[in-house]
Write a protein that holds these residues in place. Structure first.
Motif, short mmCIF file in Angstrom:
data_model
loop_
_atom_site.label_atom_id
_atom_site.label_comp_id
_atom_site.label_asym_id
_atom_site.label_seq_id
_atom_site.Cartn_x
_atom_site.Cartn_y
_atom_site.Cartn_z
N SER A 330 0.82 -1.23 0.00
CA SER A 330 0.00 0.00 0.00
C SER A 330 0.85 1.27 0.00
N THR A 331 2.16 1.13 0.25
CA THR A 331 3.02 2.31 0.28
C THR A 331 3.93 2.42 -0.93
N THR A 332 3.92 1.40 -1.81
CA THR A 332 4.72 1.43 -3.03
C THR A 332 3.83 1.90 -4.17
N PRO A 333 4.15 3.01 -4.83
CA PRO A 333 3.22 3.63 -5.79
C PRO A 333 2.69 2.68 -6.86
N HIS A 334 3.57 1.90 -7.51
CA HIS A 334 3.07 1.10 -8.63
C HIS A 334 2.17 -0.05 -8.14
N ILE A 335 2.41 -0.57 -6.93
CA ILE A 335 1.53 -1.62 -6.39
C ILE A 335 0.22 -0.99 -5.90
N LYS A 336 0.32 0.17 -5.28
CA LYS A 336 -0.90 0.86 -4.84
C LYS A 336 -1.82 1.14 -6.03
N SER A 337 -1.22 1.55 -7.14
CA SER A 337 -2.00 1.81 -8.35
C SER A 337 -2.64 0.51 -8.85
N TRP A 338 -1.87 -0.58 -8.82
CA TRP A 338 -2.40 -1.89 -9.27
C TRP A 338 -3.57 -2.33 -8.39
N LEU A 339 -3.45 -2.11 -7.10
CA LEU A 339 -4.54 -2.46 -6.18
C LEU A 339 -5.81 -1.68 -6.54
N MET A 340 -5.65 -0.42 -6.80
CA MET A 340 -6.81 0.41 -7.14
C MET A 340 -7.44 -0.05 -8.46
N GLN A 341 -6.60 -0.38 -9.44
CA GLN A 341 -7.12 -0.84 -10.73
C GLN A 341 -7.93 -2.13 -10.59
N HIS A 342 -7.54 -2.96 -9.64
CA HIS A 342 -8.21 -4.24 -9.45
C HIS A 342 -9.19 -4.23 -8.28
N SER A 343 -9.48 -3.05 -7.78
CA SER A 343 -10.44 -2.88 -6.68
C SER A 343 -10.11 -3.78 -5.49
N MET A 344 -8.85 -3.79 -5.13
CA MET A 344 -8.38 -4.60 -4.02
C MET A 344 -7.80 -3.73 -2.91
N ASN A 345 -8.00 -4.19 -1.68
CA ASN A 345 -7.21 -3.65 -0.58
C ASN A 345 -6.09 -4.65 -0.26
N GLU A 346 -5.32 -4.38 0.79
CA GLU A 346 -4.20 -5.25 1.11
C GLU A 346 -4.65 -6.68 1.42
N SER A 347 -5.74 -6.81 2.14
CA SER A 347 -6.24 -8.15 2.50
C SER A 347 -6.68 -8.92 1.26
N ASP A 348 -7.32 -8.22 0.35
CA ASP A 348 -7.73 -8.86 -0.91
C ASP A 348 -6.51 -9.36 -1.67
N ALA A 349 -5.46 -8.55 -1.69
CA ALA A 349 -4.26 -8.91 -2.43
C ALA A 349 -3.55 -10.11 -1.79
N TYR A 350 -3.55 -10.15 -0.47
CA TYR A 350 -2.99 -11.31 0.24
C TYR A 350 -3.72 -12.58 -0.16
N ARG A 351 -5.05 -12.51 -0.16
CA ARG A 351 -5.84 -13.68 -0.56
C ARG A 351 -5.58 -14.04 -2.02
N TYR A 352 -5.55 -13.05 -2.88
CA TYR A 352 -5.28 -13.26 -4.31
C TYR A 352 -3.95 -13.98 -4.50
N PHE A 353 -2.91 -13.54 -3.79
CA PHE A 353 -1.60 -14.13 -3.94
C PHE A 353 -1.60 -15.60 -3.52
N VAL A 354 -2.15 -15.87 -2.34
CA VAL A 354 -2.16 -17.25 -1.81
C VAL A 354 -2.95 -18.17 -2.74
N LEU A 355 -4.11 -17.74 -3.19
CA LEU A 355 -4.94 -18.60 -4.03
C LEU A 355 -4.31 -18.81 -5.40
N ARG A 356 -3.66 -17.79 -5.93
CA ARG A 356 -3.01 -17.98 -7.23
C ARG A 356 -1.81 -18.93 -7.11
N ALA A 357 -1.04 -18.81 -6.02
CA ALA A 357 0.06 -19.74 -5.79
C ALA A 357 -0.46 -21.16 -5.63
#
Length: 529
Positions: A330-357
């Motif tokens: 959430s503090t790195t600009p290009h990842i923060k932008s990616w989160l916004m584009q995908h309508s994700m918060n940090e928790s959503d991204a954590y879940r996304y990462f685990v499920l994709r792995a």
């Protein structure tokens, strides 16, 4: 009385009443560890032939890989313990000529849940006199050979091996299919011979899964052919494992009935990955967890797991998923932008990462193990092939199985070996099925694992930190619950004798008295430490 002295006093009191003979037959105690499911014995003493023979006549198992033959040789070696077996047999004394092993299945694949049961009988009479082992698979036969080895002892007067309390009839099978030990080669490098020594010591108490926590934020010691710069994250040039090293460890373990569970802990605990591939870091100043917005991250995970599938043949792979601090995202600009584009918060991204792995691992034929935070945060979203690895505390396993998922128990308050204040009594009494009463839910608890995290251990002290506390957990995982001691004082002398047996076999197991990795407090017998 000082509190620190109490554990030692309890050991002294427990072993003071122990018989001094090798088998303790007079004391009425069976000195086997872990305790088998069923034991019957007599009162006859046998001598063991200097040239003990292995017979496999009538067995369905061809032993093409030499698993049984090599195990028999190892068994004889740990029975003889480099003593000079040069005595003379007394006329008329019964002599055990060999061990006959009948394995019913010709299959030697070490699949998860393989039949590990066996029947061991040692008659008191016969000509020739042979111990008999019957097992469905060669891996049950390996356990039987270990049990047989614990029946034998060296007679210092006769300079021969003897076996007390024949005839023996032992029927045995494990309570849980998963009986694990974790080692950590990222916090400190463990040379290959040390890892093999740990595997050997596991077989003495019938543990059957080596959980290899290979990499972490501190170092990446393993060669990955698909991405050869990853092991740039090793501590040094010499503190590495080649692909051939890993294959050697896996094959060494398999021949001893031990599966190797490989772990990559993602998305956290992965700072060392970026030494070779800096684009995996969110930024040069914020390096963990792995960059969730970068497709290269998942391409690399796919490459690792593809390479793993050629080395680690166990049904499961461990993908970690614990202790993920997502603030870098959430503090790195290009990842923060990616989160916004995908309508994700940090928790959503954590879940996304685990499920994709998880999906990547499944595509390579694996079932997945994840640490419990994944279940605690989004358990209903986990793939149904997931095994949840409990570590934070009690009460999780019952929730996991109620949700229909499988579970492995390693609650840190009882089964973390790096907690040096955790006593063997706590390891022994920790029950994986606590508050789980439904038989179908009980089956979802695959077993348990003791964890030897490596922050404060290396090759110099790993064995005495593992043993004998891991053996206490091993009996909990092997022996039927109705056979387990309700009062640990009743097994203290037997465990003390097993600890001495480990020492005799070259395993640097620490004294029972005191806490983990303690030293003997004064001169005295091994049995009284």
């Amino acid at each position: 009385m000082a509190a620190a002295l109490r554990p030692r006093l309890l050991v002294l009191l427990a072993v003071a009443a122990a018989a001094t003979g090798p088998s303790c037959a007079g004391a009425g105690r069976v000195d086997l560890w872990p305790m088998p499911a069923s034991v019957a014995r007599g009162a006859q003493t046998l001598l063991v032939s200097k040239d003990l023979r292995l017979s496999t006549a009538g067995s369905s198992y061809p032993d093409g890989k030499g698993i049984l033959t090599e195990a028999f040789r190892r068994m004889v070696a740990v029975v003889e313990l480099d003593h000079a077996i040069n005595g003379t047999y007394s006329r008329g004394a019964p002599v055990l000529a060999g061990v006959h092993v009948a394995v019913r299945s010709p299959n030697d694949e070490l699949n998860f849940g393989v039949d590990e049961s066996y029947r061991l009988s040692v008659p008191a009479t016969g000509d020739p006199l042979y111990a008999q082992i019957e097992a469905q698979t060669v891996y049950g036969a390996l356990h039987a050979l270990e049990t047989f080895s614990q029946l034998c002892s060296f007679d210092f007067n006769a300079n021969l091996i003897e076996l007390h309390s024949a005839p023996w009839t032992i029927l045995d099978a494990p309570r849980f299919p998963y009986r694990g030990l974790l080692i950590d080669t990222s916090r400190h490098y463990l040379p290959v011979p040390v890892i093999k020594g740990v595997i050997d010591s596991m077989t003495f108490s019938k543990l059957n899964v080596l959980h290899w926590h290979i990499v972490d934020e501190q170092s990446f010691p393993l060669e990955i052919s698909s991405y050869p710069k990853l092991w740039n994250g090793a501590y040094s040039y010499s503190e590495r494992y080649t692909v051939d090293d890993a294959l050697d460890i896996v094959q060494y373990a398999e021949k001893r009935g031990v599966n190797v569970l490989a772990e990559i802990d993602v998305p956290g605990h992965a700072l060392s990955w970026g030494v070779g591939y800096p684009s995996l870091w969110p930024s040069a100043t914020c390096k963990e967890p792995l960059d969730v917005s970068n497709e290269f991250t998942f391409q690399l995970i796919n490459g690792i797991l593809s390479d793993f599938s050629k080395i680690f043949k166990f049904k499961f792979v461990h993908l970690g998923g614990d202790e993920v601090n997502t603030s870098c995202w959430s503090t790195t600009p290009h990842i923060k932008s990616w989160l916004m584009q995908h309508s994700m918060n940090e928790s959503d991204a954590y879940r996304y990462f685990v499920l994709r792995a998880q999906k990547i691992a499944i595509s390579h034929g694996y079932d997945i193990i994840n640490w419990e935070e994944t279940f605690n945060n989004f358990g209903d979203k986990l793939d149904r092939k997931t095994v949840v690895h409990n570590w934070l505390g009690s009460g999780v396993a019952e929730k996991v199985v109620a949700a229909g998922l499988r579970c492995i128990v390693s609650n840190q308050d009882k089964w973390y070996l790096d907690h040096l204040d955790a006593t063997w009594e706590g390891f022994y009494t920790n029950e994986p099925l606590t508050n789980i009463y439904n038989p179908e839910q009980q089956k979802l608890v695959l077993g348990g694992e003791v964890c030897m995290w490596g922050e404060h251990i290396d090759a110099s002290d790993i064995q005495q930190t593992i043993w004998p506390r891991a053996a206490a957990a091993a009996e909990r995982l092997w022996t039927p619950i109705e056979k387990l001691a309700k009062d640990t004082r009743s097994v203290t002398a037997r465990l003390a004798r097993f600890r001495c047996l480990l020492n005799q076999r070259g395993v640097a197991a620490a004294p029972l008295a005191g806490y983990g990795r303690s030293a003997p407090s004064e001169p005295g017998s091994c049995l009284r430490q």
